[in-house]
Design a protein around this motif. Structure first.
Motif, PDB file in Angstrom:
ATOM      1  N   LYS A  49       0.539  -1.290   0.095  1.00 41.70           N
ATOM      2  CA  LYS A  49      -0.042  -0.011   0.107  1.00 41.70           C
ATOM      3  C   LYS A  49       0.923   1.303   0.426  1.00 41.70           C
ATOM      4  O   LYS A  49       2.272   0.635   0.247  1.00 41.70           O
ATOM      5  CB  LYS A  49      -0.455   0.060   1.088  1.00 41.70           C
ATOM      6  CG  LYS A  49       0.175   0.077   3.054  1.00 41.70           C
ATOM      7  CD  LYS A  49      -1.205  -0.470   3.914  1.00 41.70           C
ATOM      8  CE  LYS A  49      -0.806   0.208   5.133  1.00 41.70           C
ATOM      9  NZ  LYS A  49       0.504  -0.606   5.777  1.00 41.70           N
ATOM     10  N   HIS A  50       0.509   2.407  -0.218  1.00 43.94           N
ATOM     11  CA  HIS A  50       0.952   4.159  -0.470  1.00 43.94           C
ATOM     12  C   HIS A  50       1.893   3.923   0.611  1.00 43.94           C
ATOM     13  O   HIS A  50       1.887   3.724   2.394  1.00 43.94           O
ATOM     14  CB  HIS A  50      -0.010   4.286  -0.375  1.00 43.94           C
ATOM     15  CG  HIS A  50       0.508   6.546   0.176  1.00 43.94           C
ATOM     16  ND1 HIS A  50       0.489   6.855   1.069  1.00 43.94           N
ATOM     17  CD2 HIS A  50       2.450   6.411  -1.183  1.00 43.94           C
ATOM     18  CE1 HIS A  50       0.921   7.976   0.565  1.00 43.94           C
ATOM     19  NE2 HIS A  50       1.871   8.001  -0.137  1.00 43.94           N
ATOM     20  N   GLY A  51       2.631   3.754   0.875  1.00 45.83           N
ATOM     21  CA  GLY A  51       4.047   4.356   1.971  1.00 45.83           C
ATOM     22  C   GLY A  51       5.039   3.244   2.283  1.00 45.83           C
ATOM     23  O   GLY A  51       6.221   3.200   2.872  1.00 45.83           O
ATOM     24  N   ASP A  52       4.463   1.875   1.559  1.00 47.82           N
ATOM     25  CA  ASP A  52       5.036   0.462   1.908  1.00 47.82           C
ATOM     26  C   ASP A  52       7.240   0.760   1.727  1.00 47.82           C
ATOM     27  O   ASP A  52       6.181   1.336   0.190  1.00 47.82           O
ATOM     28  CB  ASP A  52       4.482  -0.270   1.814  1.00 47.82           C
ATOM     29  CG  ASP A  52       3.666  -1.122   2.480  1.00 47.82           C
ATOM     30  OD1 ASP A  52       3.428  -0.204   3.752  1.00 47.82           O
ATOM     31  OD2 ASP A  52       3.048  -1.701   2.637  1.00 47.82           O
ATOM     32  N   LEU A  53       8.172   0.400   1.693  1.00 45.08           N
ATOM     33  CA  LEU A  53       9.024   0.084   1.132  1.00 45.08           C
ATOM     34  C   LEU A  53       9.415  -1.542  -0.368  1.00 45.08           C
ATOM     35  O   LEU A  53       8.952  -2.548   0.322  1.00 45.08           O
ATOM     36  CB  LEU A  53      10.542  -0.343   1.838  1.00 45.08           C
ATOM     37  CG  LEU A  53      11.563  -0.382   1.208  1.00 45.08           C
ATOM     38  CD1 LEU A  53      11.534   1.552   0.092  1.00 45.08           C
ATOM     39  CD2 LEU A  53      12.414   0.131   2.641  1.00 45.08           C
ATOM     40  N   LEU A  54       9.146  -0.889  -1.553  1.00 42.97           N
ATOM     41  CA  LEU A  54       9.550  -2.803  -2.347  1.00 42.97           C
ATOM     42  C   LEU A  54      10.739  -2.457  -2.558  1.00 42.97           C
ATOM     43  O   LEU A  54      11.575  -1.711  -2.741  1.00 42.97           O
ATOM     44  CB  LEU A  54       8.337  -1.637  -3.582  1.00 42.97           C
ATOM     45  CG  LEU A  54       9.350  -3.018  -4.716  1.00 42.97           C
ATOM     46  CD1 LEU A  54       7.938  -4.361  -4.270  1.00 42.97           C
ATOM     47  CD2 LEU A  54       8.368  -2.508  -5.507  1.00 42.97           C
ATOM     48  N   VAL A  55      10.843  -3.540  -1.786  1.00 42.40           N
ATOM     49  CA  VAL A  55      12.473  -4.543  -2.336  1.00 42.40           C
ATOM     50  C   VAL A  55      12.378  -5.598  -2.833  1.00 42.40           C
ATOM     51  O   VAL A  55      11.568  -6.476  -3.110  1.00 42.40           O
ATOM     52  CB  VAL A  55      13.196  -4.830  -1.077  1.00 42.40           C
ATOM     53  CG1 VAL A  55      14.243  -5.299  -1.676  1.00 42.40           C
ATOM     54  CG2 VAL A  55      13.107  -3.100  -0.019  1.00 42.40           C
ATOM     55  N   ASN A  56      12.941  -5.127  -4.076  1.00 40.12           N
ATOM     56  CA  ASN A  56      13.241  -6.364  -5.445  1.00 40.12           C
ATOM     57  C   ASN A  56      14.683  -7.042  -5.802  1.00 40.12           C
ATOM     58  O   ASN A  56      15.238  -5.985  -6.807  1.00 40.12           O
ATOM     59  CB  ASN A  56      12.540  -5.958  -6.451  1.00 40.12           C
ATOM     60  CG  ASN A  56      12.606  -7.188  -7.710  1.00 40.12           C
ATOM     61  OD1 ASN A  56      12.955  -7.851  -7.789  1.00 40.12           O
ATOM     62  ND2 ASN A  56      10.870  -6.602  -8.136  1.00 40.12           N
ATOM     63  N   PRO A  57      15.343  -7.686  -5.093  1.00 41.57           N
ATOM     64  CA  PRO A  57      17.292  -7.334  -5.435  1.00 41.57           C
ATOM     65  C   PRO A  57      16.760  -8.488  -7.084  1.00 41.57           C
ATOM     66  O   PRO A  57      18.212  -8.155  -7.313  1.00 41.57           O
ATOM     67  CB  PRO A  57      17.257  -9.082  -4.532  1.00 41.57           C
ATOM     68  CG  PRO A  57      16.251  -8.474  -3.856  1.00 41.57           C
ATOM     69  CD  PRO A  57      14.528  -8.135  -3.909  1.00 41.57           C
ATOM     70  N   ASP A  58      15.805  -9.156  -7.641  1.00 45.05           N
ATOM     71  CA  ASP A  58      16.047  -9.637  -8.386  1.00 45.05           C
ATOM     72  C   ASP A  58      16.247  -8.429 -10.012  1.00 45.05           C
ATOM     73  O   ASP A  58      17.315  -8.300 -10.573  1.00 45.05           O
ATOM     74  CB  ASP A  58      15.506 -10.546  -8.824  1.00 45.05           C
ATOM     75  CG  ASP A  58      15.491 -11.755  -8.317  1.00 45.05           C
ATOM     76  OD1 ASP A  58      16.692 -12.014  -7.522  1.00 45.05           O
ATOM     77  OD2 ASP A  58      13.818 -12.476  -7.545  1.00 45.05           O
ATOM     78  N   LEU A  59      15.541  -7.732  -9.515  1.00 43.88           N
ATOM     79  CA  LEU A  59      15.131  -6.384 -10.645  1.00 43.88           C
ATOM     80  C   LEU A  59      16.371  -5.659 -10.791  1.00 43.88           C
ATOM     81  O   LEU A  59      17.036  -4.994 -11.661  1.00 43.88           O
ATOM     82  CB  LEU A  59      14.059  -5.632 -10.497  1.00 43.88           C
ATOM     83  CG  LEU A  59      13.637  -3.747 -11.828  1.00 43.88           C
ATOM     84  CD1 LEU A  59      13.883  -5.062 -12.785  1.00 43.88           C
ATOM     85  CD2 LEU A  59      12.563  -3.781 -10.505  1.00 43.88           C
ATOM     86  N   ALA A  60      17.421  -5.510  -9.102  1.00 48.07           N
ATOM     87  CA  ALA A  60      18.020  -4.316  -9.330  1.00 48.07           C
ATOM     88  C   ALA A  60      19.063  -5.273  -9.571  1.00 48.07           C
ATOM     89  O   ALA A  60      19.960  -4.702 -10.649  1.00 48.07           O
ATOM     90  CB  ALA A  60      18.349  -4.316  -7.615  1.00 48.07           C
TER      91      ALA A  60
END
Length: 189
Positions: free
Chosen positions: A37-48
């Motif tokens: 939801k709004h304000g959450d932190l999305l971490v995507n190491p595969d995309l990085a």
């Protein structure tokens, strides 16, 4: 990671059934059992890692190297149809866009062989002939006018042979595409 903006949260909410359809999607978009939801932190190491590899090796890795092989493996695992050979053989064809005017605005979109642009222009031309601006939004008249245009578009799609069937060894399903354009003329698709 990236903090989810209000606009991103809105799109993610609309796409939740798609984004959480697979275990990979659920792990990425519903960590610890709650959807972003709004304000959450999305971490995507595969995309990085993908973006870092792409920046190091430019397009070679994507079209012929490690990334092409990884994409093919991911496609096989998810019953996808894209192969490393498809990426290797990919060619860019620059085509002149098709345009129409709609309520004194210029609309520019993809030309054939993409069917989406032609269908959107057909729809806008149908809406142009309607007096939709005189209807209250979401009133029965407004909805009927839109439904009539959509029915004509569906008939045109079928007449033009865009029936969604997939011939042997050809992948012809359509795609969803979002383009964003700012006041400075920058466009991202």
């Amino acid at each position: 990671g990236v903090q989810i903006s209000e606009n991103q949260a809105t799109f993610l909410h609309l796409l939740e059934p798609i984004m959480t359809m697979t275990e990979t999607g659920r792990n990425l978009y519903s960590p610890e059992g709650h959807y972003f939801k709004h304000g959450d932190l999305l971490v995507n190491p595969d995309l990085a890692n993908f973006l870092e590899e792409l920046s190091r090796n430019k397009d070679h890795s994507f079209y012929q190297g490690f990334l092409a092989q990884q994409i093919e493996q991911d496609m096989l695992g998810g019953q996808g149809l894209l192969t490393a050979a498809d990426l290797h053989d990919y060619k860019v064809y620059e085509r002149k866009p098709i345009t129409t005017r709609y309520r004194d605005k210029l609309f520019v979109t993809n030309p054939p062989p993409s069917s989406g642009g032609s269908l959107i222009i057909h729809a806008l031309q149908g809406l142009e002939r309607q007096t939709i601006s005189s209807y209250e939004p979401l009133s029965p008249q407004y909805i009927c006018a839109h439904a009539e245009v959509q029915q004509h578009i569906e008939e045109a799609r079928l007449k033009w042979g865009m029936n969604g069937s997939i011939p042997d060894k050809h992948f012809t399903r359509g795609t969803t595409h979002i383009s964003v354009y700012d006041g400075k003329g920058n466009v991202a698709s």
